[in-house]
Design an enzyme around this catalytic site. Structure first.
Site, PDB file in Angstrom:
ATOM      1  N   ARG A 103      -0.731  -5.205   1.367  1.00 29.05           N
ATOM      2  CA  ARG A 103      -1.829  -4.321   0.989  1.00 29.05           C
ATOM      3  C   ARG A 103      -1.301  -3.119   0.234  1.00 29.05           C
ATOM      4  NH1 ARG A 103      -5.457  -1.694   5.659  1.00 29.05           N
ATOM      5  NH2 ARG A 103      -3.561  -0.473   5.944  1.00 29.05           N
ATOM      6  N   THR A 107      -4.784   1.509  -3.261  1.00 33.51           N
ATOM      7  CA  THR A 107      -6.045   0.846  -3.607  1.00 33.51           C
ATOM      8  C   THR A 107      -6.599   0.019  -2.458  1.00 33.51           C
ATOM      9  OG1 THR A 107      -4.971  -1.166  -4.436  1.00 33.51           O
ATOM     10  CG2 THR A 107      -5.236   0.666  -5.984  1.00 33.51           C
ATOM     11  N   ASP A 202       0.621  -0.664  13.479  1.00 32.12           N
ATOM     12  CA  ASP A 202       1.039  -1.641  12.474  1.00 32.12           C
ATOM     13  C   ASP A 202       1.703  -2.812  13.188  1.00 32.12           C
ATOM     14  OD1 ASP A 202       2.887  -3.006  10.561  1.00 32.12           O
ATOM     15  OD2 ASP A 202       2.050  -1.542   9.169  1.00 32.12           O
ATOM     16  N   ASP A 205       5.315  -3.767  11.967  1.00 38.30           N
ATOM     17  CA  ASP A 205       6.348  -2.822  12.395  1.00 38.30           C
ATOM     18  C   ASP A 205       6.637  -2.961  13.888  1.00 38.30           C
ATOM     19  OD1 ASP A 205       6.530  -1.891   9.830  1.00 38.30           O
ATOM     20  OD2 ASP A 205       5.428  -0.026  10.195  1.00 38.30           O
TER      21      ASP A 205
END
Length: 211
Positions: A103, A107, A202, A205
């Site tokens: 991603r 944007t 996340d 992560d």
């Protein structure tokens, strides 16, 4: 689009530990594996089968086996890799493809950077694996990717989903294909950084560390 939320005490328990910020990566990886196995049970409820003769020690009977062509499991890199073992544990005969999307943090659009999939997925049941359905952009791009290759039966397995992402997927799919989404929970919302709230952070992560 069909949504199935796995309502089970073991799912809720494992998800609660995953949410805990103090859960270390090794424990996080193990729990994701266990949780995906539970979700895979629900996700494969409608896997295609065919009848086969089976000779038991007592008599001849009729059993079932997974129908051909075999399903294909597609983890979305990199976080989806942490879900692969849990899924293939229940579908050991499935083929495995790979799809790399990330991603754009500005944007929020999904960018494809790698793929390892058959050119023709016609007649194949596809299982897409991605821990988080947040904005829905990555998942929509992934679904579109397999639809362009002929897939019409797609099941998505996620740990968590946000309402915004589910809405985007539903709007994109429409009546184009038979798409199901199986999740452990649907959370409240997205924050200003497009993270699921309360979420679990996340997933990539927490599975593999920050690189």
């Amino acid at each position: 689009m069909r949504l199935h939320v796995a309502d089970h005490p073991l799912v809720a328990h494992k998800l609660s530990v995953l949410r805990d910020v103090s859960t270390p990566s090794p424990t996080f990886r193990q729990l994701v594996d266990e949780l995906v196995t539970l979700l895979a049970y629900e996700a494969t409820r409608h896997v295609r089968t065919e009848e086969v003769p089976v000779q038991t020690p007592v008599a001849l009977t009729t059993g079932i086996k997974l129908a051909d062509p075999s399903p294909i499991v597609v983890p979305i890199l990199r976080a989806g890799l942490g879900m692969l073992d849990g899924m293939t544990r229940l579908l050991p005969t499935a083929e495995v493809g790979f799809l790399g999307l990330r991603r754009d943090e500005e944007t929020l659009e999904a960018i494809t950077y790698a793929n390892r999939l058959p050119d023709d997925l016609s007649g194949r049941q596809c299982f897409l694996l991605d821990p988080m359905l947040a904005t829905g952009g990555t998942l929509v791009a992934s679904i579109d990717y397999v639809l362009q290759r002929g897939a019409r039966d797609v099941t998505v397995v996620c740990l968590l989903a946000a309402p915004e992402g589910l809405k985007l997927v539903e709007e994109f799919v429409g009546d184009r294909a038979d798409v199901s989404v199986v999740v452990a929970a649907v959370d409240e919302r997205l924050n200003e950084k497009a993270y699921i709230v309360p979420g679990l952070g996340d997933a990539g992560d927490r599975l593999y560390g920050i690189v």
